[in-house]
Design a protein around this motif. Structure first.
Motif: not given
Length: 317
Positions: A84-85, A90-96, A128-129, A135-139
Motif C-alpha cells: 500500500w505504501r 508512486v501515485l501521489l508523485w504522478i497523479v497530482p 486529486a491527492a 481510494w487507494t487506502t479503501l482498496v
C-alpha cells in the motif's frame, strides 16, 4: 434485577460474534471469570472487588471479541502495508503533478489570469491527492478485511542495484559541457544571432537584456558550474548543495518569468517576423508562450526535486 458485572461483560463480548459461536464463548468466558474470581476470594479478597479486578484485567470486551473472531483491529496490517505504501507514494508523485500541469496548462490556454491559473491548478492537484489517498487506502482495507492477496511476493530478484547520485567524473564533464554550450549559445545569440530568417541572423533573446539581465543569467550558469565542481569534489549530495540547487532553480525561474511577463525575454523583431513571415497567429503565439513557461517551470522543478531525492539517498548510504 440488574445484571452482574460479569453478565454485562460477557454480553458485551459475545454480541458482535457470529451466532453459532456465541454460546460457546459465553460458557468459556463465564467459567474462566468464575475460576479467576474464586482464586482471588480464596486469598481473602472481597468478592465484588475480585470480580472487578478480573474483568479489568480482561480488558475492553470489543478487543476480546476481535480476538475470538480473528478480526483485525487495525486499518492495514503488515501483510499489505508495504505494498500500500509503495503504491500510494508512486501515485501521489504522478497523479497530482499531472493534474496540476494539465489544469494549469488548460487555464493558461484559455487566457485565464495568473491567480486563476494558480488557484485552479493547486485546487485540482490537492483534490486529486485526497482522492488518490482515499481510494487507494479503501482498496487495501477491503483486501485486508476479505483476506485477499495482492499477488506481490518478494524475492531476492527484487533487490535494487545501488543507484548513482550524479557525482562521478562523467557527470561533472557532462554538466560542464552543457553549461559551456549554454554560455556559448548566449554569446553567439548576442553577437550574431541563433535564428536565420529571410537571409538574416537574428537573436532569440531580447537585445535589451544586456548588459544587466544577460549578466544575471551568466552568473546563474557559472554558479551552476561551481556547484557541479563542488558536488564532484565532495562525492555526495548534502542538504547545503540541495539548498543551493533550489536557490539557483528559483533564481532562473524568477529571471525568466519576470522578463517574459514584461515582454523583455524574447526578441520582439523575431516574434513579429514569426507572425508575418511564418504566418503564426496570436492564438498560436499564446499557446507557444504557455508551452515555454510550463517547460521552464517543469525543468527547474525537476532539477529541485532531483537534488533533494539524491540528498536523501546519499544520507542513507
Amino acid at each position: 434485577m440488574s445484571a452482574t458485572l460479569t453478565e454485562r461483560y460477557i454480553s458485551a463480548t459475545v454480541r458482535s460474534l457470529p451466532a453459532e459461536s456465541q454460546e460457546d464463548v459465553r460458557a468459556e468466558l463465564a467459567a474462566s471469570i468464575a475460576d479467576a474470581v474464586e482464586a482471588r476470594t480464596e486469598q481473602g479478597e472481597d468478592p465484588g472487588a475480585a470480580e472487578r479486578e478480573v474483568l479489568t484485567g480482561l480488558g475492553d470486551p470489543a478487543v476480546l471479541a476481535a480476538g475470538y473472531a480473528d478480526r483485525p483491529l487495525h486499518l492495514l496490517g503488515p501483510r499489505h502495508y508495504l505494498t500500500w505504501r509503495r503504491l500510494l507514494i508512486v501515485l501521489l508523485w504522478i497523479v497530482p503533478a499531472c493534474a496540476l500541469v494539465g489544469v494549469g496548462l488548460s487555464q493558461a490556454l484559455i487566457g485565464a489570469d495568473v491567480g486563476t491559473i494558480i488557484g485552479e491548478a493547486l485546487g485540482t492537484a490537492l483534490t486529486a491527492a485526497v482522492h488518490v489517498a482515499f481510494w487507494t487506502t479503501l482498496v487495501f482495507v477491503v483486501l485486508e478485511r476479505t483476506g485477499a492477496e495482492t499477488g506481490e511476493a518478494w524475492s531476492v530478484d527484487d533487490l535494487p542495484e545501488p543507484k548513482e547520485t550524479g557525482t562521478g567524473r562523467t557527470d561533472l564533464v557532462a554538466s560542464l559541457v552543457v553549461l559551456g554550450l549554454v554560455l556559448a549559445a548566449l554569446a553567439w545569440d548576442r553577437l550574431i544571432g541563433l535564428v536565420r530568417l529571410e537571409g538574416e541572423w537574428m537573436p532569440v533573446l531580447h537585445p535589451d537584456l544586456w548588459p544587466l539581465w544577460g549578466s544575471v543569467l551568466v552568473v546563474i550558469v557559472l554558479a551552476e558550474a561551481v556547484q557541479a565542481v563542488v558536488l564532484h569534489a565532495r562525492g555526495r549530495w548534502s542538504t547545503g548543495l540541495a539548498v543551493v540547487s533550489t536557490v539557483l532553480a528559483v533564481a532562473f525561474v524568477s529571471w525568466a518569468l519576470t522578463l517574459f511577463g514584461n515582454g523583455r525575454l524574447l526578441n520582439p523583431e523575431l516574434l513579429e517576423m514569426a507572425r508575418t513571415v511564418g504566418g503564426i497567429d496570436a492564438e498560436a503565439m499564446h499557446t507557444l508562450g504557455v508551452i515555454l513557461v510550463v517547460s521552464i517551470v517543469a525543468i527547474s522543478g525537476w532539477d529541485v526535486i532531483d537534488g533533494w531525492v539524491k540528498t536523501r539517498r546519499d544520507a542513507r548510504r
